[in-house]
Write a protein that holds these residues in place. Structure first.
Motif, PDB file in Angstrom:
ATOM      1  N   LYS A  63      43.497 -14.115  65.456  1.00 33.56           N
ATOM      2  CA  LYS A  63      42.959 -14.357  64.109  1.00 33.56           C
ATOM      3  C   LYS A  63      44.023 -14.256  63.021  1.00 33.56           C
ATOM      4  O   LYS A  63      43.794 -14.689  61.893  1.00 33.56           O
ATOM      5  CB  LYS A  63      41.888 -13.289  63.776  1.00 33.56           C
ATOM      6  CG  LYS A  63      40.518 -13.538  64.338  1.00 33.56           C
ATOM      7  CD  LYS A  63      39.573 -12.417  63.922  1.00 33.56           C
ATOM      8  CE  LYS A  63      39.299 -12.303  62.438  1.00 33.56           C
ATOM      9  NZ  LYS A  63      38.376 -13.240  61.847  1.00 33.56           N
ATOM     10  N   ARG A  65      44.802 -11.290  61.964  1.00 32.38           N
ATOM     11  CA  ARG A  65      44.077 -10.295  61.163  1.00 32.38           C
ATOM     12  C   ARG A  65      44.973  -9.107  60.861  1.00 32.38           C
ATOM     13  O   ARG A  65      45.650  -8.586  61.762  1.00 32.38           O
ATOM     14  CB  ARG A  65      42.869  -9.825  61.956  1.00 32.38           C
ATOM     15  CG  ARG A  65      41.948  -8.832  61.207  1.00 32.38           C
ATOM     16  CD  ARG A  65      40.759  -8.574  62.080  1.00 32.38           C
ATOM     17  NE  ARG A  65      39.779  -7.637  61.582  1.00 32.38           N
ATOM     18  CZ  ARG A  65      38.588  -7.994  61.097  1.00 32.38           C
ATOM     19  NH1 ARG A  65      38.274  -9.260  60.984  1.00 32.38           N
ATOM     20  NH2 ARG A  65      37.720  -7.076  60.731  1.00 32.38           N
ATOM     21  N   SER A 150      34.357 -12.026  62.889  1.00 28.47           N
ATOM     22  CA  SER A 150      34.031 -13.444  62.742  1.00 28.47           C
ATOM     23  C   SER A 150      35.159 -14.271  63.385  1.00 28.47           C
ATOM     24  O   SER A 150      36.331 -13.902  63.310  1.00 28.47           O
ATOM     25  CB  SER A 150      33.869 -13.790  61.272  1.00 28.47           C
ATOM     26  OG  SER A 150      34.979 -13.322  60.531  1.00 28.47           O
ATOM     27  N   ASN A 152      37.028 -16.789  62.959  1.00 27.52           N
ATOM     28  CA  ASN A 152      37.836 -17.696  62.145  1.00 27.52           C
ATOM     29  C   ASN A 152      39.264 -17.164  62.083  1.00 27.52           C
ATOM     30  O   ASN A 152      39.507 -15.997  62.373  1.00 27.52           O
ATOM     31  CB  ASN A 152      37.258 -17.743  60.714  1.00 27.52           C
ATOM     32  CG  ASN A 152      37.052 -16.350  60.143  1.00 27.52           C
ATOM     33  OD1 ASN A 152      36.317 -15.550  60.715  1.00 27.52           O
ATOM     34  ND2 ASN A 152      37.725 -16.037  59.062  1.00 27.52           N
ATOM     35  N   SER A 158      34.023 -18.037  57.367  1.00 27.35           N
ATOM     36  CA  SER A 158      33.542 -17.710  58.719  1.00 27.35           C
ATOM     37  C   SER A 158      32.946 -18.950  59.378  1.00 27.35           C
ATOM     38  O   SER A 158      32.408 -19.822  58.706  1.00 27.35           O
ATOM     39  CB  SER A 158      32.478 -16.611  58.637  1.00 27.35           C
ATOM     40  OG  SER A 158      33.055 -15.413  58.237  1.00 27.35           O
ATOM     41  N   HIS A 237      39.587 -13.619  51.360  1.00 28.11           N
ATOM     42  CA  HIS A 237      38.530 -13.936  52.308  1.00 28.11           C
ATOM     43  C   HIS A 237      37.808 -15.217  51.982  1.00 28.11           C
ATOM     44  O   HIS A 237      37.741 -15.605  50.818  1.00 28.11           O
ATOM     45  CB  HIS A 237      37.474 -12.831  52.241  1.00 28.11           C
ATOM     46  CG  HIS A 237      37.572 -11.882  53.367  1.00 28.11           C
ATOM     47  ND1 HIS A 237      38.378 -10.795  53.325  1.00 28.11           N
ATOM     48  CD2 HIS A 237      36.973 -11.869  54.575  1.00 28.11           C
ATOM     49  CE1 HIS A 237      38.253 -10.129  54.459  1.00 28.11           C
ATOM     50  NE2 HIS A 237      37.418 -10.760  55.234  1.00 28.11           N
TER      51      HIS A 237
HETATM   52 MG    MG Z   1      35.382 -11.936  58.939  1.00 29.07          MG
END
Ligand code: MG
Ligand code: TXA
Length: 341
Positions: A63, A65, A150, A152, A158, A237
């Motif tokens: 991701k 992330r 999520s 994405n 998302s 986001h």
């Molecule tokens: Mg998310």
């Protein structure tokens, strides 16, 4: 399982009765430390075995992330909650009785059995029971929880379809279970039970009013406090590549003014509208008209942002919605999508 670059396998499954063959194949991928994207009632999630830290690391990598943003553990049975949290306060219990399975995530004190990588080192863990037969079957077959952010690329809207997941993550994950578009289209509501009264950290598919009817008043968390307690709010986001500009609900003049000006600047202007603003534009692929009914609006919002990105809009003018009920979560996502990077 090594970082892979092969195409991701997509298996079509029935949302109501996923075939045991597909669930067994997906579970085998999870057991081997792989990543399987799955539908939920809210958005698609990215699944890995919660007790396999190497697999969970790969989710952060796939991701992109930030490592300070912890994951939600998805469970299928209440015993699985008892296994990972120290204590379930009575109001939390009341909410699980009323709303699980459903779009509600609880933050509770974790037991040490939960790997640090899942909680980004916090002493709490986020848990939810999704109302969807695909992840429920997957968790039952694996016989314990799966993490599910999520599905994405971090920062993007998302995913509400398997195609969205594929376009963000093809080659970075092993498998996608495709059960069609998700019902709610916004993520779960997150409530922190480590404070009294409990605090709403993210509005989502379950409204504040629905929760307060069962357990009374929730704390509203101030922005600075939220940044500390809800790591997800620290990062950009829900943003498409295009610049998002919010237009006040029903403000035809503002809409037409911006629409014309950006056109004159030779920008490709997309719009997402749902009311009389429609009178000001010619219908085209750049103009997405959503139903004003808030459940329908929510269900299609992220897909609409992605669609306008896919046809390379430079600007997306989005008409806001009244901030009541699900509209609160919609406006939270829209404001964040409109934030400057
Ligand atoms: Mg998310
Ligand atoms: O509907 C959903 O919740 C979807 C589906 C797939 O279940 N999942 C989802 O996950 O939205 P994610 O990772 O995109 O968002 C999880 C949110 C983030 O804002 C994260 O910071 C917050 O939950 N969170 C997770 N663990 C937390 C914790 N221990 N304390 C505070 N916030 C936490």
């Amino acid at each position: 399982m090594p970082q892979q670059s092969k195409n991701t396998v997509v298996l079509k499954v029935s949302p109501d009765r996923p075939g045991p063959g597909a669930i067994r194949k997906a579970t085998a991928v999870l057991r081997a430390g792989g990543i399987v994207a799955f539908p939920t009632e809210t958005v698609y999630g990215l699944g890995a075995d919660v007790f396999n830290p190497d697999a969970v690391v790969r989710i952060f990598q796939a991701k992109g992330r930030p490592p300070d943003n912890p994951l939600i553990v998805h469970i299928a049975r209440i015993e699985q909650l008892n296994h990972i949290v120290k204590h379930i306060p009575p109001p939390a219990q009341k909410l699980t009785n009323t709303f699980w399975p459903g779009p509600l995530t609880l933050i509770l004190e974790r037991k040490s059995i939960v790997p640090d990588i899942v909680t980004a080192g916090l002493d709490t863990v986020a848990v939810r029971m999704p109302k969807h037969n695909v992840p429920m079957a997957l968790i039952n077959e694996l016989s314990h929880g799966i993490v599910g952010p999520s599905a994405n690329t971090s920062g993007r809207p998302s995913p509400t379809t398997a195609e969205h997941v594929y376009s963000d993550l093809n080659g970075r994950i092993e498998m996608i279970l495709d059960a069609g578009p998700t019902k709610i289209g916004l993520e779960s509501t997150v409530i922190d039970f480590t404070t009294t009264p409990p605090a709403l950290l993210r509005s989502g598919g379950l409204t504040r009013e629905q929760v307060e009817q069962v357990i009374g008043r929730l704390q509203t968390t101030k922005k600075e406090e939220l940044l500390k307690r809800s790591p997800g709010t620290r990062h950009r986001h829900y943003a498409p590549r295009a610049k998002v500009i919010l237009i006040e609900h029903g403000n035809v003049d503002q809409f037409q003014y911006l629409y014309k000006n950006y056109h004159q600047m030779k920008k490709k202007v997309g719009s997402i509208i749902h009311s009389k603003l429609l009178l000001g534009v010619k219908p085209s692929e750049l103009c997405v008209v959503l139903p004003s009914q808030i459940e329908e609006y929510s269900r299609h919002l992220f897909a609409s942002l992605r669609k306008l990105d896919s046809i390379s809009a430079d600007i997306i003018l989005v008409e806001t919605v009244p901030e009541i009920g699900l509209g609160v979560a919609v406006m939270d996502r829209l404001r964040r999508a409109a934030e400057e990077p």
